[in-house]
Enzyme design. Structure first.
Site, PDB file in Angstrom:
ATOM      1  N   GLY A  85     127.306 -67.615  48.004  1.00 31.36           N
ATOM      2  CA  GLY A  85     126.771 -66.493  48.443  1.00 31.36           C
ATOM      3  C   GLY A  85     126.364 -65.750  46.869  1.00 31.36           C
ATOM      4  N   LYS A 112     133.391 -64.203  48.376  1.00 32.54           N
ATOM      5  CA  LYS A 112     133.751 -65.690  48.449  1.00 32.54           C
ATOM      6  C   LYS A 112     135.107 -66.035  47.806  1.00 32.54           C
ATOM      7  CE  LYS A 112     130.405 -66.593  45.050  1.00 32.54           C
ATOM      8  NZ  LYS A 112     130.064 -65.237  45.112  1.00 32.54           N
ATOM      9  N   CYS A 116     123.626 -54.687  50.325  1.00 29.96           N
ATOM     10  CA  CYS A 116     122.659 -54.184  49.193  1.00 29.96           C
ATOM     11  C   CYS A 116     123.183 -53.156  48.549  1.00 29.96           C
ATOM     12  CB  CYS A 116     121.289 -54.497  49.634  1.00 29.96           C
ATOM     13  SG  CYS A 116     120.141 -53.910  48.544  1.00 29.96           S
ATOM     14  N   CYS A 167     115.077 -55.687  48.058  1.00 26.07           N
ATOM     15  CA  CYS A 167     115.160 -54.868  46.955  1.00 26.07           C
ATOM     16  C   CYS A 167     115.559 -55.684  45.619  1.00 26.07           C
ATOM     17  CB  CYS A 167     116.637 -53.943  47.103  1.00 26.07           C
ATOM     18  SG  CYS A 167     116.416 -52.834  48.404  1.00 26.07           S
ATOM     19  N   CYS A 188     120.054 -50.571  49.521  1.00 27.95           N
ATOM     20  CA  CYS A 188     119.752 -49.847  50.747  1.00 27.95           C
ATOM     21  C   CYS A 188     120.616 -50.162  52.045  1.00 27.95           C
ATOM     22  CB  CYS A 188     118.369 -50.610  51.201  1.00 27.95           C
ATOM     23  SG  CYS A 188     118.579 -52.327  51.650  1.00 27.95           S
ATOM     24  N   MET A 194     127.238 -62.677  44.101  1.00 26.24           N
ATOM     25  CA  MET A 194     128.501 -61.779  43.827  1.00 26.24           C
ATOM     26  C   MET A 194     128.688 -60.760  44.685  1.00 26.24           C
ATOM     27  SD  MET A 194     128.075 -61.692  39.413  1.00 26.24           S
ATOM     28  CE  MET A 194     129.694 -60.639  39.391  1.00 26.24           C
ATOM     29  N   GLU A 207     134.628 -70.412  41.335  1.00 27.82           N
ATOM     30  CA  GLU A 207     133.217 -70.056  40.303  1.00 27.82           C
ATOM     31  C   GLU A 207     132.783 -71.539  40.239  1.00 27.82           C
ATOM     32  OE1 GLU A 207     132.665 -67.283  39.457  1.00 27.82           O
ATOM     33  OE2 GLU A 207     134.205 -65.980  39.990  1.00 27.82           O
TER      34      GLU A 207
HETATM   35  P1  ADP Z   1     132.675 -62.820  45.305  1.00 29.86           P
HETATM   36  O1  ADP Z   1     133.731 -63.941  45.058  1.00 29.86           O
HETATM   37  O2  ADP Z   1     131.967 -63.182  46.291  1.00 29.86           O
HETATM   38  O3  ADP Z   1     132.283 -62.426  43.929  1.00 29.86           O
HETATM   39  P2  ADP Z   1     135.014 -61.205  45.909  1.00 29.86           P
HETATM   40  O4  ADP Z   1     135.830 -61.721  47.002  1.00 29.86           O
HETATM   41  O5  ADP Z   1     135.509 -61.317  44.497  1.00 29.86           O
HETATM   42  O6  ADP Z   1     133.525 -61.696  46.299  1.00 29.86           O
HETATM   43  O7  ADP Z   1     134.847 -59.533  46.224  1.00 29.86           O
HETATM   44  C1  ADP Z   1     134.515 -59.169  47.650  1.00 29.86           C
HETATM   45  C2  ADP Z   1     134.803 -57.586  47.511  1.00 29.86           C
HETATM   46  O8  ADP Z   1     134.048 -56.756  46.654  1.00 29.86           O
HETATM   47  C3  ADP Z   1     134.736 -56.965  49.219  1.00 29.86           C
HETATM   48  O9  ADP Z   1     135.591 -57.376  49.887  1.00 29.86           O
HETATM   49  C4  ADP Z   1     134.497 -55.618  48.837  1.00 29.86           C
HETATM   50  O10 ADP Z   1     135.830 -54.835  48.589  1.00 29.86           O
HETATM   51  C5  ADP Z   1     133.852 -55.561  47.230  1.00 29.86           C
HETATM   52  N1  ADP Z   1     132.669 -55.215  46.916  1.00 29.86           N
HETATM   53  C6  ADP Z   1     132.111 -54.637  45.885  1.00 29.86           C
HETATM   54  N2  ADP Z   1     130.862 -54.447  45.932  1.00 29.86           N
HETATM   55  C7  ADP Z   1     130.411 -55.077  47.247  1.00 29.86           C
HETATM   56  C8  ADP Z   1     129.052 -55.339  47.903  1.00 29.86           C
HETATM   57  N3  ADP Z   1     127.972 -54.833  47.266  1.00 29.86           N
HETATM   58  N4  ADP Z   1     129.045 -55.964  48.982  1.00 29.86           N
HETATM   59  C9  ADP Z   1     130.132 -56.259  49.499  1.00 29.86           C
HETATM   60  N5  ADP Z   1     131.796 -56.194  48.948  1.00 29.86           N
HETATM   61  C10 ADP Z   1     131.634 -55.429  47.763  1.00 29.86           C
HETATM   62 ZN    ZN Z   2     118.115 -53.751  49.794  1.00 28.88          ZN
END
Ligand code: ADP
Ligand code: ZN
Length: 201
Positions: free
Chosen positions: A17, A23, A147, A182, A150, A19, A91
């Site tokens: 998915g 994940k 997002c 968006c 939005c 960032m 990663e």
């Molecule tokens: P990834 O590994 O996919 O980058 P992480 O597991 O490191 O994601 O982080 C997920 C956490 O990031 C969520 O539980 C939330 O606390 C935080 N977060 C920050 N911005 C967002 C966003 N736009 N949407 C969802 N979660 C977000």
């Molecule tokens: Zn959006």
């Protein structure tokens, strides 16, 4: 996945998915459950991602799990303890094309291989080697973020800084999650960046 536990069959699970979609959190959740099940666990991350910690994988909400840093996927094979039953990779999109072979070998050897990575890049292009891993996996989970424009479910990683390099490592301020509507492929026009807008009164 219960069926596969019984005969020591290996398999590949992919979590992908954009960032901020959770994940790493989901990977850490599964790794912790493996520890509870008394499995031998090893976790790997690519050297490129040393944003928050040298020897741990770290989620944006600061969940952590001890990890071995490797230059690329072949480094997993040289550092693997063959007694390991569960192999985590975070990663994965920075692990290089060899990850496809490495993950297959590990799964064929009876290991549970948990892989987390970006499925698309900042231009929404499929991010190798994740697409090939999806084709080979027993289990696929696609995580969505929220997002930042939005509030809808977001599958895109929006780059906020001006660079045409495929890899610009960073998190808050460098990238944000955006939904299909968006998302602006590449770099948004500077005047629409929220932090450059005049404050509302
Ligand atoms: P990834 O590994 O996919 O980058 P992480 O597991 O490191 O994601 O982080 C997920 C956490 O990031 C969520 O539980 C939330 O606390 C935080 N977060 C920050 N911005 C967002 C966003 N736009 N949407 C969802 N979660 C977000
Ligand atoms: Zn959006």
């Amino acid at each position: 996945m219960m069926e596969m536990l019984i005969h020591n069959t290996g398999w590949i699970e992919v979590i992908c998915g954009p960032m901020f979609s959770g994940k790493s959190e989901e990977l850490i959740r599964r790794l912790r459950r493996a520890i509870i099940a008394r499995k031998r666990v090893q976790v790997f991350k690519p050297v490129i991602d040393n944003r928050y910690s040298e020897d741990e994988i770290v989620s944006h909400a600061d969940a952590r799990f001890k990890a071995i840093v490797v230059p690329d996927a072949t480094g997993i094979l040289s550092q693997i303890d063959w007694r390991t039953q569960v192999v985590g990779v975070d990663e994965a999109n920075f692990m290089g094309p060899e990850l496809v072979n490495v993950a297959s070998q590990l799964a064929d050897a009876g290991k549970q291989v948990l892989i987390a990575g970006l499925d698309t890049d900042y231009l929404a292009r499929p991010f190798p080697p994740i697409p090939d891993l999806l084709a080979m996996a027993e289990s696929i989970t696609k995580t969505l973020a929220i997002c930042m424009r939005c509030g809808n479910p977001a599958k895109h990683t929006q780059r906020l800084v001006d660079s045409a390099d495929l890899i610009v490592v960073g998190a808050a301020g460098t990238y944000e999650a955006r939904c299909r509507r968006c998302f602006e492929p590449g770099v948004p026009k500077q005047e629409v960046l929220p932090f450059l807008r005049p404050p509302a009164r």
